[in-house]
Structures are given as C-alpha cells and as structure tokens.
Scaffold this active site. Structure first.
Site, PDB file in Angstrom:
ATOM      1  CG  ASP A   8    -108.088  81.340   1.557  1.00  0.00           C
ATOM      2  OD1 ASP A   8    -108.707  80.245   1.595  1.00  0.00           O
ATOM      3  OD2 ASP A   8    -108.658  82.429   1.722  1.00  0.00           O
ATOM      4  CG  HIS A   9    -107.030  80.473   6.037  1.00  0.00           C
ATOM      5  ND1 HIS A   9    -106.732  81.626   5.335  1.00  0.00           N
ATOM      6  CD2 HIS A   9    -108.124  80.756   6.774  1.00  0.00           C
ATOM      7  CE1 HIS A   9    -107.601  82.566   5.655  1.00  0.00           C
ATOM      8  NE2 HIS A   9    -108.463  82.065   6.518  1.00  0.00           N
ATOM      9  CB  CYS A  65    -110.280  82.068  -1.261  1.00  0.00           C
ATOM     10  SG  CYS A  65    -111.381  83.150  -2.203  1.00  0.00           S
ATOM     11  CB  THR A  67    -116.426  84.028  -1.458  1.00  0.00           C
ATOM     12  OG1 THR A  67    -115.285  84.874  -1.643  1.00  0.00           O
ATOM     13  CG2 THR A  67    -117.017  84.250  -0.073  1.00  0.00           C
ATOM     14  N   GLY A  68    -114.207  82.461  -3.327  1.00  0.00           N
ATOM     15  CA  GLY A  68    -113.651  82.564  -4.679  1.00  0.00           C
ATOM     16  C   GLY A  68    -113.506  84.009  -5.119  1.00  0.00           C
ATOM     17  CB  VAL A  69    -115.317  87.091  -4.135  1.00  0.00           C
ATOM     18  CG1 VAL A  69    -115.263  88.562  -4.493  1.00  0.00           C
ATOM     19  CG2 VAL A  69    -116.668  86.506  -4.509  1.00  0.00           C
ATOM     20  N   GLY A  70    -112.282  86.871  -3.440  1.00  0.00           N
ATOM     21  CA  GLY A  70    -110.995  87.519  -3.168  1.00  0.00           C
ATOM     22  C   GLY A  70    -109.924  87.042  -4.135  1.00  0.00           C
ATOM     23  CG  HIS A  98    -119.224  82.847 -25.079  1.00  0.00           C
ATOM     24  ND1 HIS A  98    -120.526  83.278 -24.989  1.00  0.00           N
ATOM     25  CD2 HIS A  98    -119.220  81.843 -25.989  1.00  0.00           C
ATOM     26  CE1 HIS A  98    -121.285  82.562 -25.819  1.00  0.00           C
ATOM     27  NE2 HIS A  98    -120.515  81.673 -26.424  1.00  0.00           N
ATOM     28  CG  ASN A  99    -116.090  85.313 -20.727  1.00  0.00           C
ATOM     29  OD1 ASN A  99    -116.684  84.690 -19.840  1.00  0.00           O
ATOM     30  ND2 ASN A  99    -116.718  86.179 -21.510  1.00  0.00           N
ATOM     31  CG  HIS A 133    -117.262  84.525 -28.286  1.00  0.00           C
ATOM     32  ND1 HIS A 133    -118.293  85.182 -27.647  1.00  0.00           N
ATOM     33  CD2 HIS A 133    -117.827  83.510 -28.989  1.00  0.00           C
ATOM     34  CE1 HIS A 133    -119.428  84.574 -27.932  1.00  0.00           C
ATOM     35  NE2 HIS A 133    -119.183  83.567 -28.746  1.00  0.00           N
ATOM     36  NE  ARG A 136    -119.141  90.159 -28.632  1.00  0.00           N
ATOM     37  CZ  ARG A 136    -120.155  89.366 -28.946  1.00  0.00           C
ATOM     38  NH1 ARG A 136    -120.336  88.209 -28.321  1.00  0.00           N
ATOM     39  NH2 ARG A 136    -121.010  89.725 -29.892  1.00  0.00           N
TER      40      ARG A 136
HETATM   41  C1  RB5 Z   1    -110.987  84.281   4.478  1.00  0.00           C
HETATM   42  O1  RB5 Z   1    -111.671  84.445   5.680  1.00  0.00           O
HETATM   43  C2  RB5 Z   1    -111.853  84.759   3.326  1.00  0.00           C
HETATM   44  O2  RB5 Z   1    -111.996  86.142   3.390  1.00  0.00           O
HETATM   45  C3  RB5 Z   1    -111.254  84.331   2.005  1.00  0.00           C
HETATM   46  O3  RB5 Z   1    -111.127  82.954   1.969  1.00  0.00           O
HETATM   47  C4  RB5 Z   1    -112.050  84.691   0.760  1.00  0.00           C
HETATM   48  O4  RB5 Z   1    -113.347  84.214   0.845  1.00  0.00           O
HETATM   49  C5  RB5 Z   1    -112.004  86.092   0.345  1.00  0.00           C
HETATM   50  O5  RB5 Z   1    -112.605  86.480  -0.649  1.00  0.00           O
END
Ligand code: RB5
Length: 152
Positions: A8-9, A65, A67-70, A98-99, A133, A136
C-alpha cells in the site's frame, strides 16, 4: 520461481528495494503495485496478489503495508492462502517450514529494510517440512472449507 509482490502507500520505497533484492536472489517478480504514496486501501492489493498465488500463477506472495497486519488479515480471506506477518527472520523461516505459508506480510513501519531483506530471504529459501506439519496444515485448510460451507 515467480513471486507476487504488492504494497500500500506506506511501503512503496520498501517494495522497490525488496523487489530488487528478490530478483538478486534469482526469483522473478510480478509487481501488483502500488507505485504512489497517495492513500489507498490495502485489501485492493492483497486480493490480486493472493489470487495469483492461489491460482498457481505465482509460487509465493509478499505483501507490505504499514504494520503487515492489515495485509495479512485480508490475505487470509482468500481461499488457499496461508499468510503470516513476520518482523524477524526466525518466524519467517518457521512459517514456511511448519505452516507452509504461501504469503508473507511485512510492516514497513515496523522493520527497517535490512531486517526486511533477511525476513524475505528466510521465507523464500525455506522449504515446507511436511510430515506431522502437513497434518496440521490440512486441519487449517479443513477449517477454511467448513467455514465456506457454513459449518464451522
Ligand atoms: C495505513 O495507514 C495502514 O493502516 C496500513 O498500511 C496497514 O498498516 C494496516 O494494517
């Protein structure tokens, strides 16, 4: 082996650096964007990257992104995708071993580019171990199937 890459940006510069690094490692890359720092929506990038992996057009995927989480949350909604967000190389190695993770998510606001390269290298160079593995991973994929069927 071809790697699907998208960001993303928040991660345009890191994506370019990681693409060059992945190519130096001997992989080819399919770049799904984005190319601009203008605000965008990470699921719109995660989806085509993961569809390319799920369809077998690309062997593995890399999503970046803030955090990588989204990206990882969106990626794991695509049938057949096992995405792990990693901030160090040990987890990146083990999620392949493993995964059998087929997509890696990295946070551009979490790790610097040299750490990101080690994470990516560990992910791309580690094979799945199979054996116990596989049992699982099969259980995870059965959960996905039952979720789709509405029986989970
Ligand atoms: C963008 O602001 C941010 O939310 C995105 O890059 C990401 O970290 C979401 O998980």
């Amino acid at each position: 082996m071809r790697i699907a890459v998208g960001c993303d940006h928040t991660a345009v510069a890191l994506k370019q650096e990681l693409i060059a690094f992945v190519e130096e490692l001997g992989f080819s890359v399919r770049d799904f964007g984005v190319e601009s720092g203008a605000s965008c929506h990470y699921p719109e990038i995660a989806e085509p990257v993961c569809r390319a992996v799920a369809a077998g057009e690309c062997a593995l995927g890399l999503l970046i992104c803030g955090t990588g989480v989204g990206m990882s949350l969106a990626a794991n909604k695509v049938t057949g995708i096992r995405c792990a967000v990693c901030s160090e190389s040990y987890s990146a190695e083990m999620t392949r071993r493993h995964n059998d993770a087929n997509v890696l998510a990295v946070g551009a606001r979490v790790v610097g580019s040299e750490v990101a390269k080690r994470i990516v290298q560990a992910f791309l160079s580690t094979p799945f171990e199979g054996g116990r593995h596989q049992t699982r991973v099969d259980m995870i994929m059965d959960m996905e199937k039952r979720s789709r069927e509405g029986t989970l």
